[in-house]
Scaffold this motif. Structure first.
Motif, mmCIF file in Angstrom:
data_model
loop_
_atom_site.group_PDB
_atom_site.id
_atom_site.type_symbol
_atom_site.label_atom_id
_atom_site.label_comp_id
_atom_site.label_asym_id
_atom_site.label_seq_id
_atom_site.Cartn_x
_atom_site.Cartn_y
_atom_site.Cartn_z
ATOM 1 N N ALA A 110 32.230 51.063 43.030
ATOM 2 C CA ALA A 110 33.796 51.593 42.552
ATOM 3 C C ALA A 110 34.886 50.909 43.450
ATOM 4 C CB ALA A 110 33.662 53.082 42.463
ATOM 5 N N LEU A 111 34.424 51.023 44.700
ATOM 6 C CA LEU A 111 35.535 50.431 45.790
ATOM 7 C C LEU A 111 35.789 48.832 45.469
ATOM 8 C CD1 LEU A 111 37.481 50.764 47.919
ATOM 9 C CD2 LEU A 111 35.861 50.789 49.707
ATOM 10 N N ALA A 112 34.396 48.233 45.363
ATOM 11 C CA ALA A 112 34.523 46.753 45.184
ATOM 12 C C ALA A 112 35.212 46.470 43.909
ATOM 13 C CB ALA A 112 33.087 46.302 45.110
ATOM 14 N N VAL A 113 35.054 47.289 43.027
ATOM 15 C CA VAL A 113 35.488 46.727 41.548
ATOM 16 C C VAL A 113 37.211 46.992 41.623
ATOM 17 C CG1 VAL A 113 35.976 47.737 39.149
ATOM 18 C CG2 VAL A 113 33.509 47.345 40.106
ATOM 19 N N LEU A 114 37.561 48.137 42.287
ATOM 20 C CA LEU A 114 39.020 48.263 42.503
ATOM 21 C C LEU A 114 39.667 47.231 43.222
ATOM 22 C CD1 LEU A 114 38.980 52.197 42.721
ATOM 23 C CD2 LEU A 114 39.969 50.932 40.738
ATOM 24 N N THR A 115 38.951 47.076 44.434
ATOM 25 C CA THR A 115 39.549 45.986 45.324
ATOM 26 C C THR A 115 39.344 44.718 44.776
ATOM 27 O OG1 THR A 115 38.636 47.388 47.364
ATOM 28 C CG2 THR A 115 39.256 45.166 47.506
ATOM 29 N N THR A 116 38.730 44.184 44.006
ATOM 30 C CA THR A 116 38.575 42.633 43.555
ATOM 31 C C THR A 116 39.643 42.892 42.328
ATOM 32 O OG1 THR A 116 35.997 42.855 43.860
ATOM 33 C CG2 THR A 116 36.939 41.124 42.501
ATOM 34 N N ALA A 117 39.750 43.794 41.561
ATOM 35 C CA ALA A 117 40.896 43.969 40.674
ATOM 36 C C ALA A 117 42.063 43.515 41.249
ATOM 37 C CB ALA A 117 40.696 45.093 39.916
ATOM 38 N N ALA A 118 42.460 44.308 42.450
ATOM 39 C CA ALA A 118 43.856 44.291 43.185
ATOM 40 C C ALA A 118 43.879 43.011 43.629
ATOM 41 C CB ALA A 118 43.575 45.613 44.179
ATOM 42 N N LEU A 119 42.727 42.351 44.389
ATOM 43 C CA LEU A 119 42.884 40.985 44.781
ATOM 44 C C LEU A 119 43.319 39.842 43.725
ATOM 45 C CD1 LEU A 119 42.796 38.693 47.034
ATOM 46 C CD2 LEU A 119 40.213 39.057 46.470
ATOM 47 N N ALA A 120 42.406 40.176 42.455
ATOM 48 C CA ALA A 120 42.893 39.144 41.405
ATOM 49 C C ALA A 120 44.276 39.430 40.981
ATOM 50 C CB ALA A 120 42.028 39.469 40.230
ATOM 51 N N GLY A 121 44.801 40.570 41.006
ATOM 52 C CA GLY A 121 46.106 40.934 40.325
ATOM 53 C C GLY A 121 47.081 40.462 41.563
ATOM 54 N N ALA A 122 46.695 40.614 42.629
ATOM 55 C CA ALA A 122 47.948 40.133 43.708
ATOM 56 C C ALA A 122 47.816 38.466 43.896
ATOM 57 C CB ALA A 122 47.316 40.494 44.987
ATOM 58 N N LEU A 123 46.785 37.964 43.558
ATOM 59 C CA LEU A 123 46.755 36.388 43.730
ATOM 60 C C LEU A 123 47.631 35.777 42.502
ATOM 61 C CD1 LEU A 123 43.124 35.667 44.167
ATOM 62 C CD2 LEU A 123 44.645 35.163 45.800
ATOM 63 N N ASP A 124 47.488 36.447 41.215
ATOM 64 C CA ASP A 124 48.285 35.985 40.131
ATOM 65 C C ASP A 124 50.117 36.445 40.429
ATOM 66 O OD1 ASP A 124 49.130 35.528 37.479
ATOM 67 O OD2 ASP A 124 49.506 37.391 37.187
ATOM 68 N N ARG A 125 50.148 37.578 40.875
ATOM 69 C CA ARG A 125 51.497 38.074 41.047
ATOM 70 C C ARG A 125 52.330 37.224 42.306
ATOM 71 N NH1 ARG A 125 55.888 38.595 41.785
ATOM 72 N NH2 ARG A 125 57.347 40.532 41.642
ATOM 73 N N PHE A 126 51.665 37.163 43.355
ATOM 74 C CA PHE A 126 52.339 36.472 44.297
ATOM 75 C C PHE A 126 52.043 34.902 44.500
ATOM 76 C CE2 PHE A 126 51.461 40.807 45.692
ATOM 77 C CZ PHE A 126 52.907 41.095 45.824
ATOM 78 N N ALA B 255 38.931 30.289 40.124
ATOM 79 C CA ALA B 255 38.587 30.988 41.153
ATOM 80 C C ALA B 255 37.919 32.099 40.926
ATOM 81 C CB ALA B 255 39.739 31.324 42.088
ATOM 82 N N HIS B 256 37.322 32.262 39.535
ATOM 83 C CA HIS B 256 36.542 33.399 39.161
ATOM 84 C C HIS B 256 35.098 33.666 39.840
ATOM 85 C CE1 HIS B 256 36.994 36.442 36.501
ATOM 86 N NE2 HIS B 256 35.873 36.321 35.592
ATOM 87 N N GLY B 257 34.558 32.380 40.276
ATOM 88 C CA GLY B 257 33.533 32.477 41.018
ATOM 89 C C GLY B 257 33.466 33.149 42.322
ATOM 90 N N SER B 258 34.625 32.724 43.088
ATOM 91 C CA SER B 258 34.886 33.347 44.117
ATOM 92 C C SER B 258 35.318 34.927 44.211
ATOM 93 C CB SER B 258 35.956 32.423 44.910
ATOM 94 O OG SER B 258 35.451 31.364 45.077
ATOM 95 N N LEU B 259 35.988 35.141 43.228
ATOM 96 C CA LEU B 259 36.223 36.567 42.984
ATOM 97 C C LEU B 259 35.314 37.324 42.762
ATOM 98 C CD1 LEU B 259 39.333 36.483 40.673
ATOM 99 C CD2 LEU B 259 39.219 37.174 43.178
ATOM 100 N N LEU B 260 34.049 37.006 42.238
ATOM 101 C CA LEU B 260 32.746 37.468 41.920
ATOM 102 C C LEU B 260 31.868 37.646 43.229
ATOM 103 C CD1 LEU B 260 30.283 36.932 38.851
ATOM 104 C CD2 LEU B 260 29.505 36.734 41.409
ATOM 105 N N LEU B 261 32.001 36.602 44.058
ATOM 106 C CA LEU B 261 31.446 36.646 45.188
ATOM 107 C C LEU B 261 31.922 37.724 46.276
ATOM 108 C CD1 LEU B 261 28.948 35.283 46.978
ATOM 109 C CD2 LEU B 261 30.868 33.435 47.761
ATOM 110 N N PHE B 262 33.210 37.559 46.115
ATOM 111 C CA PHE B 262 33.977 38.852 46.787
ATOM 112 C C PHE B 262 33.563 40.020 46.917
ATOM 113 C CE2 PHE B 262 37.730 41.547 47.530
ATOM 114 C CZ PHE B 262 37.986 41.293 48.741
ATOM 115 N N GLY B 263 33.753 40.500 45.385
ATOM 116 C CA GLY B 263 33.258 41.718 44.921
ATOM 117 C C GLY B 263 31.755 41.867 45.033
ATOM 118 N N GLY B 264 30.866 41.037 45.188
ATOM 119 C CA GLY B 264 29.265 41.343 45.603
ATOM 120 C C GLY B 264 29.424 41.366 47.099
ATOM 121 N N TYR B 265 29.864 40.736 47.851
ATOM 122 C CA TYR B 265 30.103 40.815 49.462
ATOM 123 C C TYR B 265 30.626 42.343 49.611
ATOM 124 C CZ TYR B 265 31.236 39.995 54.175
ATOM 125 O OH TYR B 265 31.290 39.906 55.678
ATOM 126 N N LEU B 266 31.479 42.665 49.146
ATOM 127 C CA LEU B 266 31.987 44.422 49.554
ATOM 128 C C LEU B 266 31.017 45.278 49.339
ATOM 129 C CD1 LEU B 266 35.630 44.296 48.248
ATOM 130 C CD2 LEU B 266 34.877 43.974 50.450
#
Length: 298
Positions: A64-80, A38-49
């Motif tokens: 800055a906001l896109a980097v933080l949000t994409t990092a949080a999304l990636a962490g949430a996907l793994d955690r939950f 899903a790494h390519g989709s995370l990249l696309l998500f960050g670029g879209y933001l």
């Protein structure tokens, strides 16, 4: 000669961006044994933001906001979604398959939002170019090399000089032994996924910058060219990811630059050249250029 140098410089810039993505593959694999498709989709998500926020926040604020949000999304996907399946080798295989489903969901939604548009990320380089002797180089390519070098240097320092980096290296050697020694594997995994997400969002800026036309729904698929770079270098080796990315970037740029001479291989050979190089190297080095042979006691 000028054309060759231009292709080499373009390949180095592309390889530097691929290195950001490949490091994401490697750090996640080291922490959890999961291949994150899903790494390519995370990249696309960050670029879209960045594309939708830069008018209101400016480029720096949106980045800055896109980097933080994409990092949080990636962490949430793994955690939950992923960590619930456990942390043994069998679970890692299952979780790898789950990332394919995550990729489909994210990519479908982002493709619907982007449609057929080409989105500008509002980067400060625009279509500006710099004269370097006989070469005319896009400022975005120079920025890609400089920014990637600084960020990658910071990531390697993180691996080498922090307790989290030590924990990551211990987990990569032996998950069970690391857990018995008090390493909090959940935190190591969370940090790895968040770091990978942040690197992916940053890479989106340079994949969509000039001379690329902008961010489109296929940008995430282009980013997956970094996957053979990670495999080529050895999935558990950050240094291998860097070397593999430079090799793949140079290969892709040279094949595209000399497409007319290589027409016998087909017009779209540049798209498959990274995978062809990966296969050739794996025939000689099955563990990758920097991969180590594993030993098992039975």
């Amino acid at each position: 000669m000028t054309g060759f140098l231009d292709n080499v410089l373009g390949g180095l810039a592309l390889g530097a961006v691929y290195a950001l993505v490949a490091l994401g593959f490697v750090v996640i694999f080291k922490a959890s044994g999961v291949l994150n498709f899903a790494h390519g989709s995370l990249l696309l998500f960050g670029g879209y933001l960045i594309a939708v926020l830069h008018d209101d926040l400016g480029f720096a604020g949106a980045l800055a906001l896109a980097v933080l949000t994409t990092a949080a999304l990636a962490g949430a996907l793994d955690r939950f979604l992923l960590q619930r399946g456990g942390q043994d080798a069998h679970s890692a295989h299952v979780q790898t398959i789950v990332t394919i489903g995550i990729d489909i969901v994210l990519l479908t939604d982002l493709a619907r939002r982007i449609g057929g548009d080409l989105l500008s990320l509002g980067d400060p380089w625009g279509d500006a170019v710099t004269e370097l002797g006989p070469l005319t180089v896009a400022d975005s390519r120079l920025a890609a090399i400089v920014v990637s070098a600084v960020v990658i240097g910071g990531v390697f320092a993180l691996f080498r000089f922090t307790s989290w980096g030590l924990s990551l290296r211990a987990a990569a050697e032996d998950l069970e032994a690391a857990a018995l020694m008090g390493v909090r594997l959940g935190r190591v995994r969370a940090g790895a996924w968040c770091l990978a997400g942040a690197l992916a969002a940053l890479a989106a800026v340079f994949l969509a910058a000039f001379p690329a036309p902008g961010l489109e729904r296929t940008t995430g698929q282009i980013a997956l060219n970094a996957f053979p770079a990670a495999i080529l270098g050895g999935l558990a080796s950050p240094a291998g990811a860097l070397a593999g990315s430079l090799i793949i970037g140079l290969t892709e740029a040279l094949v595209v630059g000399y497409q007319s001479e290589l027409h016998v291989l087909g017009e779209g050979f540049g798209d498959v050249a990274p995978y062809a190089v990966m296969l050739l190297v794996l025939l000689v080095r099955p563990t990758g250029l920097f991969g180590a042979k594993g030993a098992a006691r039975v």
